[in-house]
Design a protein around this motif. Structure first.
Motif, PDB file in Angstrom:
ATOM      1  N   UNK A 124       0.819  -1.209   0.000  1.00 59.02           N
ATOM      2  CA  UNK A 124       0.000   0.000   0.000  1.00 59.02           C
ATOM      3  C   UNK A 124       0.852   1.257   0.000  1.00 59.02           C
ATOM      4  N   UNK A 188      -4.309   1.774   6.468  1.00 63.52           N
ATOM      5  CA  UNK A 188      -4.588   1.116   5.195  1.00 63.52           C
ATOM      6  C   UNK A 188      -4.747   2.133   4.066  1.00 63.52           C
ATOM      7  N   UNK A 190      -6.793   3.094   0.699  1.00 60.09           N
ATOM      8  CA  UNK A 190      -8.103   2.801   0.115  1.00 60.09           C
ATOM      9  C   UNK A 190      -7.894   2.563  -1.367  1.00 60.09           C
ATOM     10  N   UNK A 192      -9.597   1.729  -4.843  1.00 59.64           N
ATOM     11  CA  UNK A 192     -10.889   1.675  -5.533  1.00 59.64           C
ATOM     12  C   UNK A 192     -10.719   0.999  -6.882  1.00 59.64           C
ATOM     13  N   UNK A 205      -4.542  -9.258  -2.067  1.00 61.19           N
ATOM     14  CA  UNK A 205      -5.470  -9.293  -0.931  1.00 61.19           C
ATOM     15  C   UNK A 205      -6.504 -10.380  -1.157  1.00 61.19           C
ATOM     16  N   UNK A 224     -14.445  -1.021  -3.075  1.00 56.66           N
ATOM     17  CA  UNK A 224     -13.362  -0.558  -2.220  1.00 56.66           C
ATOM     18  C   UNK A 224     -12.665  -1.763  -1.608  1.00 56.66           C
ATOM     19  N   UNK A 225     -11.357  -1.741  -1.692  1.00 57.01           N
ATOM     20  CA  UNK A 225     -10.610  -2.720  -0.925  1.00 57.01           C
ATOM     21  C   UNK A 225      -9.479  -1.968  -0.237  1.00 57.01           C
ATOM     22  N   UNK A 226      -8.934  -2.578   0.765  1.00 62.62           N
ATOM     23  CA  UNK A 226      -7.876  -1.903   1.515  1.00 62.62           C
ATOM     24  C   UNK A 226      -6.565  -2.665   1.349  1.00 62.62           C
ATOM     25  N   UNK A 228      -2.775  -2.650   3.167  1.00 62.48           N
ATOM     26  CA  UNK A 228      -2.111  -2.055   4.325  1.00 62.48           C
ATOM     27  C   UNK A 228      -0.860  -1.283   3.904  1.00 62.48           C
TER      28      UNK A 228
ATOM     29  N   UNK B 192      -9.340  -5.106   9.625  1.00 57.40           N
ATOM     30  CA  UNK B 192      -9.598  -4.776   8.224  1.00 57.40           C
ATOM     31  C   UNK B 192     -11.079  -4.470   8.015  1.00 57.40           C
ATOM     32  N   UNK B 196     -12.726  -1.072   6.758  1.00 59.16           N
ATOM     33  CA  UNK B 196     -13.451  -1.091   5.482  1.00 59.16           C
ATOM     34  C   UNK B 196     -14.854  -0.504   5.642  1.00 59.16           C
ATOM     35  N   UNK B 200     -16.413   2.853   3.783  1.00 50.01           N
ATOM     36  CA  UNK B 200     -17.638   2.901   2.976  1.00 50.01           C
ATOM     37  C   UNK B 200     -18.598   3.974   3.480  1.00 50.01           C
ATOM     38  N   UNK B 203     -17.135   7.432   2.678  1.00 46.64           N
ATOM     39  CA  UNK B 203     -17.252   7.827   1.278  1.00 46.64           C
ATOM     40  C   UNK B 203     -18.652   8.367   0.990  1.00 46.64           C
ATOM     41  N   UNK B 225       5.478   6.580   0.729  1.00 46.47           N
ATOM     42  CA  UNK B 225       6.607   5.702   0.431  1.00 46.47           C
ATOM     43  C   UNK B 225       7.228   6.175  -0.872  1.00 46.47           C
ATOM     44  N   UNK B 230       9.168   1.659  -2.933  1.00 47.80           N
ATOM     45  CA  UNK B 230       8.193   0.820  -3.636  1.00 47.80           C
ATOM     46  C   UNK B 230       8.903  -0.169  -4.549  1.00 47.80           C
TER      47      UNK B 230
END
Lengths: 313, 377
Positions: A124, A188, A190, A192, A205, A224-226, A228, B192, B196, B200, B203, B225, B230
């Motif tokens: 992330x 985390x 975000x 998209x 993930x 949406x997923x996260x 880390x 998590x 999450x 949501x 947003x 970073x 990376x």
């Protein structure tokens, strides 16, 4: 002319801002610094956190560990109303002080299980200075000391709107969870994605993908997923003081065991091992002496009636 | 015990009494008595002023709580002994009262200043007799709820009045449940899920307020970073994938090696089987041909002619050899094992062709001598 226009538009803007907000603005500035004697990991963690807090002001290491009230003056000097202070002890234990600068409260916490961004190798990433969403466990609202903690986290980790170096988009979320009497903090990104497409980031993930599908359910909104980002750490609250680095203690955690005590107990246990063994040896000798099996010391064996010395005396 | 006589001391030693324990016991009794008295007084006071108490300023409570905290922080050392004791008792009672009113069920046992705190866990492995004499102490919990709420009120942001984009904080509707903190996977999953759901919700709220949420693809700025970091992560990922692939390949190879032998054996057996089948075919064909000599017009044979030709078309080695060679081969042998050719075996020893009983009995004519034989010629 331009200056006139500028000044006019500015006043207009501020006027619009003022009544719209009605109440006082969320205005925070954080003084970020550490004591002397921190290790490289502590330093890296401090840098990571400083990079996440655009409203922070990093300062040189503080020389003293006993006169922490000096931090108030420092904060005033830099126009900061929050202090975020790492105190290292014995080159291994790290304590985190968080304070509202001029008149408290102050929280002292023990930091454990800290992992910097560098060593975590998470994929992330987020904009430097973007404003995070702060996600709190509802257990923070159950008790007054936890509510104080939550408020402090909100002030220090939440980037205020319109902070100087902040960026306009929201691309990361910080989670504060209370478990086992400790506060676990995660960060985390975000991520998209289009609902139909599955990108490579999702594959990493993979474990969590299913759950995500269930939650979003579909629709034309992006999924949406996260992912880390790091860093990770766990905080154990120790005390809350009413003032800023001073004043009466208004909360003390009974369950907190200082790392010194833990270490000393381990050492004692080790020492006890030898003592027990030595004692056993002595006991055995005494037992033998009692039975008359030792040449020197202990009781002499009882003369037997059929002993040659007895018979032919 | 300097004031006791030697004799008394000796007696005590004989009996095995412990002065420290006795002292503790006395102290406990004293403390209990005092507490009871104070408690009753306090209670009666409380009852009288109960309705007033509700309306009292927070400041008063604050003051009391503060002094209580001060005592625990041991900042009240300069106070007079007796007064200090009084105050302490008051404070303790206040503490416990406020705690119970706040719904706290912490069992607090107040103790004198000079007594050391002994954790409850240490008491468990003591003997029963010793337990009776001990006064259990615990670390005093300070939880001054009044001061805490006051402090909170002082610093709290008016979250309910602020637009969401000002603070961007979301609190879960239900507490996050984590059964086992040391179960890494489930714990992280809970974190998590918490984040999450917060995202949501956030947003939705941000979009409602018209605040930009998603970063456009063409918006480039400094990241937390750096690129090199990376790149390092990417290299590590690639490394990991490569090592995974390599290990999978190695495993496959190992499996192949394990099964390779079986495959080879199977192949050989197949070949053998094939050969046997062809031999069988030939034999049957030969038999058929023999039958065809008798009955030349066999329908089946007529169809088999081509196959016969095919198999019989190639003349054998013996057919190709000349008569001389064949004779020689018959006489001296050709091919085959050379060893033990002249040694006897079951057949040769059972062969009685050169044997006759007559000869054995000497009945046969004796061989004439050399001269006679020569003369005969």
């Amino acid at each position: 002319m331009a200056s006139v226009y500028k000044s006019l538009s500015k006043t207009n803007g501020s006027k619009e801002d003022g009544p719209a907000n009605g109440v006082k603005k969320n205005k925070q500035r954080v003084l970020i610094l550490s004591s002397r004697g921190i290790t490289y990991r502590h330093r890296h963690l401090l840098n990571d956190l400083a990079s996440l807090l655009p409203h922070g002001r990093k300062d040189a290491k503080l020389d003293t560990k006993s006169k922490l009230y000096q931090l108030n003056e420092l904060a005033e000097l830099y126009n900061c109303n929050n202090v975020f202070f790492f105190e290292a002890r014995k080159g291994k234990d790290l304590y985190l002080w968080m304070s509202k600068a001029p008149n408290g409260p102050t929280v002292k916490m023990h930091m454990q299980n800290l992992h910097t961004m560098e060593e975590l190798h998470f994929t992330g990433n987020c904009l430097k200075g973007s404003r995070p969403i702060l996600s709190f466990d509802s257990k923070f609202d159950t008790e007054p000391h936890l509510r104080v903690l939550k408020e402090l986290f909100l002030h220090i980790f939440g980037v205020p709107k319109g902070a100087r170096k902040s960026k306009p988009f929201v691309d990361h979320v910080m989670g504060f969870t209370l478990a086992d009497g400790k506060i676990w903090i995660r960060n985390y990104q975000i991520n998209e994605t289009e609902a139909s497409k599955v990108t490579s980031a999702d594959v990493e993930e993979g474990l969590k993908k299913k759950e995500k599908r269930d939650k979003t359910g579909g629709g034309k909104e992006t999924e949406i997923s996260l992912v880390e980002i790091g860093p990770r750490f766990v905080l154990t609250p120790i005390v809350i003081q009413e003032g800023s680095f001073g004043g009466p203690i208004i909360y003390e955690n009974k369950e907190f065991v200082s790392p010194n005590q833990v270490r000393s107990e381990i050492r004692l246990k080790k020492a006890g091992r030898y003592n027990a063994r030595a004692e056993q040896g002595i006991e055995r000798l005494a037992k033998k002496g009692e039975l008359g099996l030792r040449t020197s010391g202990g009781r002499a064996p009882k003369k037997d009636e059929l002993d040659t010395a007895e018979l032919f005396a | 015990m300097p004031n006791k006589s030697k004799l008394k001391m000796a007696l005590a030693a004989e009996k095995g009494t412990d002065f420290n324990k006795l002292k503790l016991h006395k102290k406990e009794k004293l403390a209990n008595k005092k507490k009871a008295v104070k408690g009753t007084v306090e209670k009666s006071n409380r009852k009288k002023t109960e309705d007033e108490w509700e309306d009292m300023e927070e400041e008063v409570e604050d003051e009391e709580a503060r002094s209580g905290a001060e005592f625990v922080a041991e900042e009240s050392g300069s106070e007079e002994e007796a007064e200090g004791l009084m105050k302490i008792n008051f404070d303790e009672i206040d503490e416990s009262d406020s705690d119970s009113s706040a719904g706290e069920n912490d069992q607090e046992v107040s103790d004198d200043e000079d007594d050391e705190d002994i954790p409850m866990s240490d008491l468990e492995d003591l003997d029963e007799e010793e337990k009776e004499d001990m006064i259990p102490h615990q670390r005093l919990t300070i939880n001054n709820t009044v001061a805490l709420t006051a402090a909170l009120k002082r610093i709290a942001l008016p979250i309910s009045k602020l637009p969401f984009s000002e603070h961007q904080s979301i609190t879960t509707s239900e507490p996050v449940k984590i059964e086992d903190v040391s179960d890494d996977l489930n714990r992280e999953l809970a974190f998590y899920a918490q984040s999450l759901s917060a995202v949501q919700e956030a947003r939705k709220k941000l979009k409602a307020e018209g605040v930009p949420f998603t970063r456009p693809i063409d918006y480039f700025a400094e990241m937390v970073k750096a690129d090199e970091h990376m790149a390092k992560i990417k290299a590590k990922l690639i490394d990991e994938a490569a090592s995974k692939k390599a290990s999978a390949e190695a495993r496959k190879q190992r499996d192949l090696k394990k099964f390779g032998k079986q495959v080879q054996v199977a192949k050989l057996q197949e070949r053998d089987k094939e050969r046997k089948q062809t031999m069988e075919k030939i034999k049957t064909l030969k038999r058929k041909r023999q039958g065809a000599d008798n009955e030349a017009t066999n329908e089946a044979d007529m169809f088999d002619v081509a196959v016969d030709d095919e198999i019989g078309s190639k003349p054998s080695r013996k057919d190709r050899m000349g008569p001389n060679k064949r004779q020689k081969d018959e006489k001296y042998g050709h091919g085959g094992k050379k060893r033990f050719k002249k040694s006897g075996d079951a057949m040769s020893s059972g062969d009685l062709t050169g044997f006759s009983a007559k000869k054995m009995k000497g009945g046969a004519a004796k061989r004439p001598g050399k001269a006679r034989r020569a003369g005969k010629r």
